[in-house]
Scaffold this active site. Structure first.
Site, PDB file in Angstrom:
ATOM      1  N   TYR A 124     -16.870   2.930   7.149  1.00  0.00           N
ATOM      2  CA  TYR A 124     -15.087   2.742   7.358  1.00  0.00           C
ATOM      3  C   TYR A 124     -14.824   3.362   8.527  1.00  0.00           C
ATOM      4  O   TYR A 124     -14.058   2.614   9.166  1.00  0.00           O
ATOM      5  CB  TYR A 124     -14.967   3.491   6.264  1.00  0.00           C
ATOM      6  CG  TYR A 124     -13.209   3.818   6.140  1.00  0.00           C
ATOM      7  CD1 TYR A 124     -12.551   2.782   5.215  1.00  0.00           C
ATOM      8  CD2 TYR A 124     -12.686   4.850   6.616  1.00  0.00           C
ATOM      9  CE1 TYR A 124     -11.340   3.053   5.248  1.00  0.00           C
ATOM     10  CE2 TYR A 124     -11.403   4.979   6.566  1.00  0.00           C
ATOM     11  CZ  TYR A 124     -10.562   4.013   5.872  1.00  0.00           C
ATOM     12  OH  TYR A 124      -9.128   4.383   5.694  1.00  0.00           O
ATOM     13  N   LYS A 183     -12.870   1.028  11.528  1.00  0.00           N
ATOM     14  CA  LYS A 183     -11.763   1.414  12.071  1.00  0.00           C
ATOM     15  C   LYS A 183     -11.555   1.638  13.647  1.00  0.00           C
ATOM     16  O   LYS A 183     -10.771   1.214  14.492  1.00  0.00           O
ATOM     17  CB  LYS A 183     -11.260   2.868  11.286  1.00  0.00           C
ATOM     18  CG  LYS A 183     -10.830   2.727  10.109  1.00  0.00           C
ATOM     19  CD  LYS A 183      -9.734   1.904   9.633  1.00  0.00           C
ATOM     20  CE  LYS A 183      -9.380   2.164   8.304  1.00  0.00           C
ATOM     21  NZ  LYS A 183      -8.154   1.129   7.981  1.00  0.00           N
ATOM     22  N   LEU A 190      -2.250  -2.615   6.902  1.00  0.00           N
ATOM     23  CA  LEU A 190      -3.309  -3.279   6.145  1.00  0.00           C
ATOM     24  C   LEU A 190      -4.475  -2.561   5.871  1.00  0.00           C
ATOM     25  O   LEU A 190      -5.075  -1.495   6.837  1.00  0.00           O
ATOM     26  CB  LEU A 190      -3.628  -4.405   7.051  1.00  0.00           C
ATOM     27  CG  LEU A 190      -2.581  -5.661   6.949  1.00  0.00           C
ATOM     28  CD1 LEU A 190      -3.158  -6.703   8.046  1.00  0.00           C
ATOM     29  CD2 LEU A 190      -2.425  -6.145   5.660  1.00  0.00           C
ATOM     30  N   GLY A 191      -5.112  -2.511   4.889  1.00  0.00           N
ATOM     31  CA  GLY A 191      -6.317  -2.090   4.651  1.00  0.00           C
ATOM     32  C   GLY A 191      -6.854  -2.138   3.089  1.00  0.00           C
ATOM     33  O   GLY A 191      -6.097  -2.373   2.078  1.00  0.00           O
ATOM     34  N   LEU A 246      -4.281  11.171   2.534  1.00  0.00           N
ATOM     35  CA  LEU A 246      -2.833  10.943   2.302  1.00  0.00           C
ATOM     36  C   LEU A 246      -2.551  11.373   0.937  1.00  0.00           C
ATOM     37  O   LEU A 246      -3.380  10.996  -0.002  1.00  0.00           O
ATOM     38  CB  LEU A 246      -2.808   9.478   2.619  1.00  0.00           C
ATOM     39  CG  LEU A 246      -2.980   8.723   3.823  1.00  0.00           C
ATOM     40  CD1 LEU A 246      -3.100   7.119   3.775  1.00  0.00           C
ATOM     41  CD2 LEU A 246      -1.725   9.136   4.787  1.00  0.00           C
ATOM     42  N   GLY A 265       0.818  -1.238  -0.053  1.00  0.00           N
ATOM     43  CA  GLY A 265      -0.105  -0.035   0.023  1.00  0.00           C
ATOM     44  C   GLY A 265       0.827   1.134  -0.092  1.00  0.00           C
ATOM     45  O   GLY A 265       2.048   1.262   0.016  1.00  0.00           O
ATOM     46  N   ARG A 296       0.467 -11.776   1.552  1.00  0.00           N
ATOM     47  CA  ARG A 296      -0.165 -13.029   1.067  1.00  0.00           C
ATOM     48  C   ARG A 296       0.160 -13.327  -0.510  1.00  0.00           C
ATOM     49  O   ARG A 296       0.238 -14.532  -0.720  1.00  0.00           O
ATOM     50  CB  ARG A 296      -1.618 -12.605   0.991  1.00  0.00           C
ATOM     51  CG  ARG A 296      -2.389 -12.876   2.510  1.00  0.00           C
ATOM     52  CD  ARG A 296      -3.721 -12.360   2.140  1.00  0.00           C
ATOM     53  NE  ARG A 296      -4.088 -10.856   2.005  1.00  0.00           N
ATOM     54  CZ  ARG A 296      -5.333 -10.238   1.829  1.00  0.00           C
ATOM     55  NH1 ARG A 296      -6.205 -10.861   1.996  1.00  0.00           N
ATOM     56  NH2 ARG A 296      -5.315  -9.256   1.486  1.00  0.00           N
ATOM     57  N   ARG A 297       0.644 -12.522  -1.208  1.00  0.00           N
ATOM     58  CA  ARG A 297       1.174 -12.543  -2.511  1.00  0.00           C
ATOM     59  C   ARG A 297       2.339 -11.573  -2.885  1.00  0.00           C
ATOM     60  O   ARG A 297       2.645 -10.655  -2.010  1.00  0.00           O
ATOM     61  CB  ARG A 297      -0.028 -12.271  -3.457  1.00  0.00           C
ATOM     62  CG  ARG A 297      -0.249 -10.814  -3.420  1.00  0.00           C
ATOM     63  CD  ARG A 297      -1.801 -10.815  -4.418  1.00  0.00           C
ATOM     64  NE  ARG A 297      -2.775 -11.291  -3.785  1.00  0.00           N
ATOM     65  CZ  ARG A 297      -3.830 -10.711  -2.976  1.00  0.00           C
ATOM     66  NH1 ARG A 297      -3.622  -9.603  -2.614  1.00  0.00           N
ATOM     67  NH2 ARG A 297      -4.762 -11.450  -2.620  1.00  0.00           N
TER      68      ARG A 297
END
Length: 241
Positions: free
Chosen positions: A132, A136, A79-80, A159, A19, A42-43
């Protein structure tokens, strides 16, 4: 406050490496000798140019084994997902932004990791009408109960930065307008002002190395201070080499 070390880099685990903030964490850590990132994903995914780190690719059920073997000093969780990526499905959204975050935090605690830095969001509120923001806040509350020696929760506003292969048109429009909009946000709205992802990443790295215990929540201004302290400590460490 983090004190520079001259005995070698500190190992810090990172989830959410692909990310916007995760990539900046890798870039910044790779430019110095204070931290070595242990990425867990994960990948496979392309890493930032010049990345100096370890990357483990495994199913989330195995992430605890990686943490147990590596015993990092801290965990940075960036993570998100997005509502769109989750197929506009609440269960799919919660699976990443809540369930996976909690599972990783619990695995880190079992592995003896003392510090966690959780990247959340400005406006997180379990009573919010926005899913959302509710998720959170609920996740923050659940992670707080896990019992880390130190937990730092980051509440960045919008961001600013370039996402690799992730075109979010509404977000890009907001970033372009941020210089005009930010000065108009005051009072309770000030927390939503934009902030550079690099500053958030620097703050995460600096906070991950702090030794004082407790639970701390950081708004934009607090993250800017932590980022300045990280840069100062990095410069001191470089001078000491």
């Amino acid at each position: 406050m983090y004190e520079p070390r001259v005995t070698g880099p500190v190992r810090v685990a990172l989830v959410g490496a692909t990310g916007l903030i995760g990539r900046r964490v890798i870039e910044i850590a790779s430019a110095g000798e204070q931290v070595r990132i242990l990425g867990i994903a994960r990948r496979e995914a392309p890493l930032p140019p010049g990345a100096r780190m370890e990357m483990f690719v495994a199913e989330p059920a195995k992430w605890g084994d990686v943490l147990d073997a590596a015993r990092p000093r801290a965990l940075i969780c960036a993570l998100g997902t997005t509502w769109k990526k989750a197929g506009r499905d609440e269960a799919a959204f919660r699976a990443v932004d809540q369930d996976l975050v909690l599972a990783t935090a619990e695995a880190a605690k079992r592995a003896g990791v003392p510090n966690m830095v959780l990247v959340s969001a400005a406006g997180a509120d379990k009573h919010s009408k926005a899913l959302y923001m509710r998720v959170k806040a609920e996740t923050e509350e659940a992670v707080s109960r896990i019992g880390f020696k130190r937990l730092d929760i980051l509440h960045p506003g919008l961001l600013r930065g370039t996402r690799e292969g992730d075109l979010r048109f509404a977000e890009r429009a907001a970033i372009i307008a941020a210089p005009l909009i930010d000065p108009l946000l005051s009072g309770k709205w000030e927390q939503y002002r934009s902030i550079d992802a690099g500053l958030v990443a620097e703050a995460a790295l600096g906070l991950a190395l702090r030794r004082a215990g407790g639970r701390f929540t950081h708004d934009n201004e607090a993250m800017r201070r932590a980022a300045r302290e990280w840069r100062n400590a990095a410069a001191q460490a470089e001078d000491a080499r």
